[in-house]
Design a protein around this motif. Structure first.
Motif, short mmCIF file in Angstrom:
data_model
loop_
_atom_site.label_atom_id
_atom_site.label_comp_id
_atom_site.label_asym_id
_atom_site.label_seq_id
_atom_site.Cartn_x
_atom_site.Cartn_y
_atom_site.Cartn_z
N GLY A 1 0.79 -1.23 0.00
CA GLY A 1 0.00 0.00 0.00
C GLY A 1 0.81 1.27 0.00
O GLY A 1 0.32 2.34 0.34
N GLU B 1 -1.55 4.55 0.07
CA GLU B 1 -1.22 5.64 -0.83
C GLU B 1 -2.01 5.49 -2.13
O GLU B 1 -1.95 4.44 -2.77
CB GLU B 1 0.28 5.61 -1.13
CG GLU B 1 0.74 6.66 -2.13
CD GLU B 1 2.23 6.58 -2.39
OE1 GLU B 1 2.68 7.21 -3.37
OE2 GLU B 1 2.94 5.88 -1.64
N PRO B 2 -2.76 6.51 -2.55
CA PRO B 2 -3.49 6.39 -3.81
C PRO B 2 -2.57 6.59 -5.01
O PRO B 2 -1.60 7.34 -4.95
CB PRO B 2 -4.51 7.53 -3.72
CG PRO B 2 -3.84 8.55 -2.84
CD PRO B 2 -3.00 7.78 -1.87
N SER C 1 -8.40 -1.42 -6.51
CA SER C 1 -9.29 -0.34 -6.09
C SER C 1 -8.95 0.05 -4.65
O SER C 1 -8.49 -0.77 -3.84
CB SER C 1 -10.75 -0.78 -6.18
OG SER C 1 -11.05 -1.75 -5.19
N TYR C 2 -9.17 1.31 -4.35
CA TYR C 2 -8.79 1.81 -3.03
C TYR C 2 -9.58 1.10 -1.93
O TYR C 2 -9.03 0.79 -0.86
CB TYR C 2 -9.02 3.31 -2.97
CG TYR C 2 -8.15 4.03 -1.98
CD1 TYR C 2 -6.77 4.14 -2.20
CD2 TYR C 2 -8.68 4.61 -0.84
CE1 TYR C 2 -5.96 4.80 -1.28
CE2 TYR C 2 -7.87 5.28 0.07
CZ TYR C 2 -6.52 5.37 -0.16
OH TYR C 2 -5.71 6.02 0.74
N ASN D 1 -6.60 4.74 -8.47
CA ASN D 1 -6.77 3.30 -8.29
C ASN D 1 -7.95 2.78 -9.11
O ASN D 1 -8.75 1.98 -8.65
CB ASN D 1 -6.91 2.94 -6.82
CG ASN D 1 -5.63 3.19 -6.05
OD1 ASN D 1 -5.27 4.35 -5.79
ND2 ASN D 1 -4.92 2.14 -5.71
N CYS E 1 -10.96 9.46 -2.37
CA CYS E 1 -11.49 8.29 -3.06
C CYS E 1 -12.89 8.01 -2.51
O CYS E 1 -13.08 7.91 -1.29
CB CYS E 1 -10.59 7.09 -2.84
SG CYS E 1 -8.90 7.32 -3.49
N ARG F 1 -12.64 8.19 1.51
CA ARG F 1 -11.31 7.95 2.06
C ARG F 1 -10.39 9.02 1.50
O ARG F 1 -10.05 9.02 0.32
CB ARG F 1 -10.83 6.54 1.72
CG ARG F 1 -11.74 5.45 2.31
CD ARG F 1 -11.29 4.06 1.96
NE ARG F 1 -12.16 3.05 2.57
CZ ARG F 1 -13.24 2.53 1.97
NH1 ARG F 1 -13.57 2.92 0.74
NH2 ARG F 1 -13.97 1.62 2.57
N GLN G 1 -6.94 11.05 1.39
CA GLN G 1 -5.51 11.00 1.66
C GLN G 1 -4.92 12.41 1.53
O GLN G 1 -4.93 13.00 0.45
CB GLN G 1 -4.80 10.06 0.68
CG GLN G 1 -3.31 9.88 0.94
CD GLN G 1 -3.01 9.39 2.34
OE1 GLN G 1 -2.62 10.18 3.21
NE2 GLN G 1 -3.21 8.10 2.56
#
Length: 314
Positions: free
Chosen positions: A27, A87-88, A109-110, A256, A274, A286, A288
């Motif tokens: 991740g 981390e996206p 996918s996230y 993602n 996300c 979500r 980040q």
């Protein structure tokens, strides 16, 4: 052992796949790069002439490096400031790996990356190798030094855990993009009611600031509470603009392999939100905002074309 140019070229041709495997397991892009580089150092030290299937050997090494890393990573996350999120990765990032099948797109996918945090390291490894990279159980068993039956069992448990965490079916990409646009319009309107209508009753909002950017230590839950939180989050103020360094542009982009909102200040990505979108509405946010987890996104953003911002605050 001395490494030949052919050895170097063979490894470099496979490095993107190794990094993609490591990213799904860890991740983190920086940790994935470190795992791939350590694999290269071990490749340099090996007698490559005795390695019959280099790709299998390299996959085994990077996977086991990641399994070792997962143990220490989980220990570090126990002392992490606030919520920890993966981390996206933005569209166009080669570390996303293959996206040809529904299983591959789902695995990166996230929402699924977050769920993978609940799995044991072995379950996570089998899930990633099978679902994302289509390794047969025979090869996975050799990579992890387990039996084929054990590999199949681990995959069954992993898929069950992931399915339990994802109780809703996602909507089509075009519908998801429209919902993201509607959400941003509602969030910047200053009104709560339009936001509530876009959310599921049990919606959840989580942010990761890493102790460097303010973020709620606990998840916000419930449609009304999340709507109030989002209304405040998108309300501009001198303090917020000063924190990120200026006016914030919000772009509809893909993170993602799912629609997301990307917040940009002077070409620098300062946030990636996300959204998990179901037929019943937005089920999860979500966000980040940890600068350490957005450096790669900024590089990808600068190297790719993108549409005009949907909104600018400040």
């Amino acid at each position: 052992m001395s490494v030949t140019m052919d050895d170097v070229q063979r490894f470099e041709a496979f490095r993107p796949r190794l990094e993609a495997i490591a990213y799904r397991l860890l991740g983190s892009s920086s940790e994935a790069e470190d795992a791939a580089q350590e694999t290269y150092l071990r490749w340099q030290a090996a007698d490559t002439g005795l390695i019959e299937v280099p790709e299998a050997w390299l996959t085994k090494v990077v996977t086991n490096l990641c399994l070792n890393q997962l143990g220490s990573a989980r220990a570090r996350r126990e002392t992490y400031v606030g919520q920890w999120l993966p981390e996206p990765l933005l569209a166009g990032d080669p570390m996303l790996g293959p996206l040809d099948t529904a299983e591959q797109r789902e695995s990166v996918s996230y929402a699924v990356l977050v769920l993978l945090e609940r799995l044991t390291p072995a379950e996570r490894a089998v899930y990633v190798l099978r679902e994302a990279f289509d390794y047969p159980h025979r090869e996975i068993a050799q990579i992890l030094d387990i039996s084929e039956a054990a590999s199949q069992q681990l995959l069954h448990r992993a898929k069950k855990h992931v399915a339990q965490g994802r109780v809703r079916a996602e909507v089509e990409a075009a519908t998801a993009r429209r919902v993201v646009e509607e959400f941003l319009a509602a969030a910047t309107s200053g009104r709560t009611e339009p936001l509530v209508r876009l959310l599921t009753e049990d919606v959840e909002a989580i942010g990761d600031g890493g102790g460097k950017i303010p973020a709620r230590a606990r998840a916000v839950q419930g449609a009304l509470e999340v709507a109030k939180f989002m209304r405040g989050l998108f309300k501009p103020s001198p303090a917020k603009l000063g924190l990120v360094g200026g006016a914030v542009e919000f772009h509809l982009a893909a993170a993602n392999d799912r629609p997301a909102l990307v917040a940009v200040v002077d070409g620098r990505v300062v946030g990636v939100m996300c959204l998990e979108i179901s037929a019943g509405g937005i089920a999860a946010f979500r966000n980040q905002v940890n600068p350490d987890k957005l450096e790669r996104a900024t590089g990808i953003w600068a190297a790719t074309e993108h549409d005009e911002p949907l909104a600018t605050l400040g």
